[in-house]
Design a protein around this motif. Sequence first.
Motif, PDB file in Angstrom:
ATOM      1  N   GLY A   1       0.788  -1.225   0.000  1.00 44.54           N
ATOM      2  CA  GLY A   1       0.000   0.000   0.000  1.00 44.54           C
ATOM      3  C   GLY A   1       0.820   1.274   0.000  1.00 44.54           C
ATOM      4  O   GLY A   1       0.263   2.376   0.065  1.00 44.54           O
ATOM      5  N   SER A   2       2.151   1.159  -0.068  1.00 43.68           N
ATOM      6  CA  SER A   2       3.009   2.346  -0.050  1.00 43.68           C
ATOM      7  C   SER A   2       2.983   3.070  -1.379  1.00 43.68           C
ATOM      8  O   SER A   2       2.477   2.569  -2.382  1.00 43.68           O
ATOM      9  CB  SER A   2       4.458   1.935   0.252  1.00 43.68           C
ATOM     10  OG  SER A   2       5.079   1.401  -0.914  1.00 43.68           O
ATOM     11  N   ALA A   3       3.554   4.258  -1.386  1.00 47.30           N
ATOM     12  CA  ALA A   3       3.857   4.935  -2.639  1.00 47.30           C
ATOM     13  C   ALA A   3       5.061   4.262  -3.279  1.00 47.30           C
ATOM     14  O   ALA A   3       5.791   3.508  -2.625  1.00 47.30           O
ATOM     15  CB  ALA A   3       4.161   6.404  -2.362  1.00 47.30           C
ATOM     16  N   ALA A   4       5.261   4.517  -4.563  1.00 51.06           N
ATOM     17  CA  ALA A   4       6.515   4.135  -5.216  1.00 51.06           C
ATOM     18  C   ALA A   4       7.541   5.229  -4.949  1.00 51.06           C
ATOM     19  O   ALA A   4       7.181   6.359  -4.610  1.00 51.06           O
ATOM     20  CB  ALA A   4       6.289   3.964  -6.713  1.00 51.06           C
ATOM     21  N   GLY A   5       8.827   4.914  -5.097  1.00 46.54           N
ATOM     22  CA  GLY A   5       9.861   5.894  -4.810  1.00 46.54           C
ATOM     23  C   GLY A   5      10.819   6.102  -5.962  1.00 46.54           C
ATOM     24  O   GLY A   5      11.232   5.144  -6.626  1.00 46.54           O
ATOM     25  N   PHE A   6      11.164   7.361  -6.204  1.00 46.64           N
ATOM     26  CA  PHE A   6      12.164   7.723  -7.204  1.00 46.64           C
ATOM     27  C   PHE A   6      13.286   8.482  -6.499  1.00 46.64           C
ATOM     28  O   PHE A   6      13.041   9.534  -5.911  1.00 46.64           O
ATOM     29  CB  PHE A   6      11.555   8.589  -8.299  1.00 46.64           C
ATOM     30  CG  PHE A   6      10.519   7.885  -9.144  1.00 46.64           C
ATOM     31  CD1 PHE A   6      10.885   7.254 -10.316  1.00 46.64           C
ATOM     32  CD2 PHE A   6       9.200   7.851  -8.747  1.00 46.64           C
ATOM     33  CE1 PHE A   6       9.940   6.599 -11.093  1.00 46.64           C
ATOM     34  CE2 PHE A   6       8.239   7.206  -9.513  1.00 46.64           C
ATOM     35  CZ  PHE A   6       8.614   6.569 -10.695  1.00 46.64           C
ATOM     36  N   THR A   7      14.485   7.959  -6.546  1.00 48.57           N
ATOM     37  CA  THR A   7      15.599   8.557  -5.806  1.00 48.57           C
ATOM     38  C   THR A   7      16.654   9.190  -6.698  1.00 48.57           C
ATOM     39  O   THR A   7      17.521   9.898  -6.200  1.00 48.57           O
ATOM     40  CB  THR A   7      16.287   7.478  -4.947  1.00 48.57           C
ATOM     41  OG1 THR A   7      16.814   6.456  -5.813  1.00 48.57           O
ATOM     42  CG2 THR A   7      15.317   6.855  -3.950  1.00 48.57           C
ATOM     43  N   LYS A   8      16.576   8.929  -7.999  1.00 51.18           N
ATOM     44  CA  LYS A   8      17.621   9.412  -8.909  1.00 51.18           C
ATOM     45  C   LYS A   8      17.101  10.528  -9.807  1.00 51.18           C
ATOM     46  O   LYS A   8      15.938  10.535 -10.202  1.00 51.18           O
ATOM     47  CB  LYS A   8      18.137   8.266  -9.791  1.00 51.18           C
ATOM     48  CG  LYS A   8      18.735   7.092  -9.035  1.00 51.18           C
ATOM     49  CD  LYS A   8      19.243   6.051 -10.024  1.00 51.18           C
ATOM     50  CE  LYS A   8      19.790   4.821  -9.301  1.00 51.18           C
ATOM     51  NZ  LYS A   8      18.713   4.051  -8.643  1.00 51.18           N
ATOM     52  N   ALA A   9      18.001  11.453 -10.114  1.00 48.46           N
ATOM     53  CA  ALA A   9      17.662  12.533 -11.024  1.00 48.46           C
ATOM     54  C   ALA A   9      17.444  11.995 -12.436  1.00 48.46           C
ATOM     55  O   ALA A   9      18.140  11.073 -12.871  1.00 48.46           O
ATOM     56  CB  ALA A   9      18.781  13.576 -11.036  1.00 48.46           C
ATOM     57  N   ILE A  10      16.493  12.568 -13.142  1.00 46.52           N
ATOM     58  CA  ILE A  10      16.234  12.208 -14.539  1.00 46.52           C
ATOM     59  C   ILE A  10      16.511  13.437 -15.387  1.00 46.52           C
ATOM     60  O   ILE A  10      15.862  14.469 -15.229  1.00 46.52           O
ATOM     61  CB  ILE A  10      14.776  11.735 -14.731  1.00 46.52           C
ATOM     62  CG1 ILE A  10      14.505  10.483 -13.882  1.00 46.52           C
ATOM     63  CG2 ILE A  10      14.494  11.448 -16.204  1.00 46.52           C
ATOM     64  CD1 ILE A  10      13.077   9.986 -13.956  1.00 46.52           C
ATOM     65  N   ALA A  11      17.481  13.337 -16.252  1.00 54.23           N
ATOM     66  CA  ALA A  11      17.857  14.465 -17.098  1.00 54.23           C
ATOM     67  C   ALA A  11      16.720  14.826 -18.039  1.00 54.23           C
ATOM     68  O   ALA A  11      15.932  13.968 -18.447  1.00 54.23           O
ATOM     69  CB  ALA A  11      19.106  14.124 -17.900  1.00 54.23           C
ATOM     70  N   GLU A  12      16.645  16.095 -18.384  1.00 52.51           N
ATOM     71  CA  GLU A  12      15.560  16.559 -19.247  1.00 52.51           C
ATOM     72  C   GLU A  12      15.528  15.782 -20.562  1.00 52.51           C
ATOM     73  O   GLU A  12      14.456  15.458 -21.070  1.00 52.51           O
ATOM     74  CB  GLU A  12      15.722  18.055 -19.518  1.00 52.51           C
ATOM     75  CG  GLU A  12      14.562  18.649 -20.298  1.00 52.51           C
ATOM     76  CD  GLU A  12      14.633  20.156 -20.376  1.00 52.51           C
ATOM     77  OE1 GLU A  12      13.637  20.775 -20.771  1.00 52.51           O
ATOM     78  OE2 GLU A  12      15.702  20.713 -20.037  1.00 52.51           O
ATOM     79  N   ALA A  13      16.686  15.467 -21.077  1.00 51.66           N
ATOM     80  CA  ALA A  13      16.751  14.734 -22.345  1.00 51.66           C
ATOM     81  C   ALA A  13      16.209  13.314 -22.211  1.00 51.66           C
ATOM     82  O   ALA A  13      15.858  12.681 -23.219  1.00 51.66           O
ATOM     83  CB  ALA A  13      18.191  14.690 -22.849  1.00 51.66           C
ATOM     84  N   ASP A  14      16.140  12.802 -20.974  1.00 51.28           N
ATOM     85  CA  ASP A  14      15.689  11.424 -20.752  1.00 51.28           C
ATOM     86  C   ASP A  14      14.227  11.336 -20.329  1.00 51.28           C
ATOM     87  O   ASP A  14      13.730  10.241 -20.042  1.00 51.28           O
ATOM     88  CB  ASP A  14      16.571  10.758 -19.690  1.00 51.28           C
ATOM     89  CG  ASP A  14      18.006  10.594 -20.164  1.00 51.28           C
ATOM     90  OD1 ASP A  14      18.202  10.448 -21.382  1.00 51.28           O
ATOM     91  OD2 ASP A  14      18.924  10.632 -19.317  1.00 51.28           O
ATOM     92  N   LEU A  15      13.540  12.471 -20.231  1.00 50.45           N
ATOM     93  CA  LEU A  15      12.127  12.442 -19.856  1.00 50.45           C
ATOM     94  C   LEU A  15      11.323  11.693 -20.918  1.00 50.45           C
ATOM     95  O   LEU A  15      11.540  11.866 -22.120  1.00 50.45           O
ATOM     96  CB  LEU A  15      11.586  13.864 -19.698  1.00 50.45           C
ATOM     97  CG  LEU A  15      12.141  14.676 -18.527  1.00 50.45           C
ATOM     98  CD1 LEU A  15      11.604  16.105 -18.577  1.00 50.45           C
ATOM     99  CD2 LEU A  15      11.794  14.030 -17.191  1.00 50.45           C
ATOM    100  N   LYS A  16      10.401  10.857 -20.483  1.00 53.43           N
ATOM    101  CA  LYS A  16       9.598  10.048 -21.398  1.00 53.43           C
ATOM    102  C   LYS A  16       8.330  10.793 -21.820  1.00 53.43           C
ATOM    103  O   LYS A  16       7.976  11.834 -21.260  1.00 53.43           O
ATOM    104  CB  LYS A  16       9.221   8.726 -20.719  1.00 53.43           C
ATOM    105  CG  LYS A  16      10.397   7.926 -20.189  1.00 53.43           C
ATOM    106  CD  LYS A  16      11.333   7.486 -21.296  1.00 53.43           C
ATOM    107  CE  LYS A  16      12.448   6.611 -20.736  1.00 53.43           C
ATOM    108  NZ  LYS A  16      13.403   6.196 -21.788  1.00 53.43           N
TER     109      LYS A  16
END
Length: 560
Positions: free
Chosen positions: A75-90
């Motif tokens: 039931g937790s949230a998911a976690g994102f810990t790393k930076a995502i460069a603008e060029a890598d945005l989906k």
Amino acid sequence: MTPNSASSAPSRRNFLASTAVAAAAVAGGMPLLSACGGSQSGSKDGTTSGKDAAKILPSFVASTVVAPDIPAKNGSAAGFTKAIAEADLKTSVTKKLGSGGKLKIMAPFWGTPPKGDNPYYTAMNKAIGVDVTWQNQDGVTYDEKLGAVLASSDIPDVVVVPGWNLNGKIPGAINAKFADLGPYLSGDKVKDYPNLAAVPTEAWQRGIFGGQLRAIPMPASYVTDIAPLYRKDIFDKKGYSVPTSPKEFLSWAKEATRPKSKVWACDDMKWTAFNIFSVFPGSDKALWWNMVDGKLVNRIETDEYLEALEWVRKLYAAKVVHPDAVSGKAGGNAGNRLTSGEVLVYNQNISDWWGKMSEQHAQNPDFEIAAFDIFGPDGGDPKLWAVQPANIFTFISKKASKQQIKDFLAVCDFCAAPYGTKEFMLTMYGVEGTDYEVKKGLPAKTTQGVNEVNGAFDYTGNPAPFVAYTDFPDVTKGMVEWQQRMGAFTRKTSFFGLTVTEPNRWANLADSFEQLEDDVVRGRKKISDVQQAVADWKSKGGDDLRDWYKKLLDDTGSAK
């Protein structure tokens, strides 16, 4: 590029937490279990949980656009810990779904609303393909405005309704004035809107009003969002061990309190006590009830409720609670008391873990807080209860054309884009160079962005819950893992996931209990006064309300 935000804007999430007690929904008229049918506007009686709900709810298709560093669990949230460069945005919205049509959206706003032609609104409208005009209303008095608007014959195309405003005649008006989204979203139809398809089913269940899928819900983790936060840096410096039982906490608190040095162990700990002693949730009136040994029981009738109050009373009696909390100033200044070092533990929405770290880090790099695990009354594992998986809802008028509804869903789908996408960045941060700047690989809102990019599009759609404070990856990891550990001990009460509106005759029946709780823990009233109040509550309508809820449960079933 990495947004420093959680799954919903911090201002919304924090406001929701601070007003949780006031958010209980009450209304007049015939009994209405919004997620289970039986409306004031003539929709069918019966159940929309179980098999009937399955016909209404959208299919769930998890998003695979961006994989989280820490997957959701228990039931937790998911976690994102790393930076995502603008060029890598989906990209999650592969084609513009809007038709170029116009929509007027009314939503609450805390502060001074921005001008309607600002760069953020303009960029969002262009990207989505819908000309949205925002009718921002004062969030403090939004319930009054909402009631007046829904009572009129002329309402905006789209209206945002926070859960704490679901009172009076508003639920009935929702059923009468807002469209059924089922023909566009139920079952596999939602696959036309992939970001909405990734919204958890439990959140959609909360969007069923009067037997129909009327609302776009704002998803949230069902794990308790009130955490006991403590000054980890001071604990480490002093050699304190984190308490693992109520007895240990009181013993530690007496040791740590030094009034002459202006240091007290804790602030008011009532909400943590309710979790420690396994009291049914107090954030939603429907969650106050649960079946226990074949009988429907209210939280205020339980031994656990009295035990929690008695433990907090002991903290106050031992003078380990900050004097401002004793005098009733337990709200807005509690966080300041923690950061100043006058208080070492307090309970608050878990998002404050990042909030305080972000606020204090520049001026005090050694500053560190964390959340300790909730323990049981005997020091063993806790028995926690789930909170509601959605608490803010967005509706579209029954007068809207089919194309307007499709344009509305285009807005919602765009704004429900997951973290790590171009759509998310635009929704949450606006226009680069105007609303935000990139500093050390992270977006930081400008003054203009702070004023303009909030309280608007982020209400119309949200992805599954997640945490993405990548400027403090350890905090993100700590928050998500805390939710996962606590989620392992979390169960669901009988009305979890259902939107219940109580009959008006019992609307204010339990209003006095929060003040009574505060008086008891501070020593101004006794536990026996609570017992008498419960007896009065039962005789003045509590037992009748129990029968009403029991019939509702018998007729509709649970959504668990």
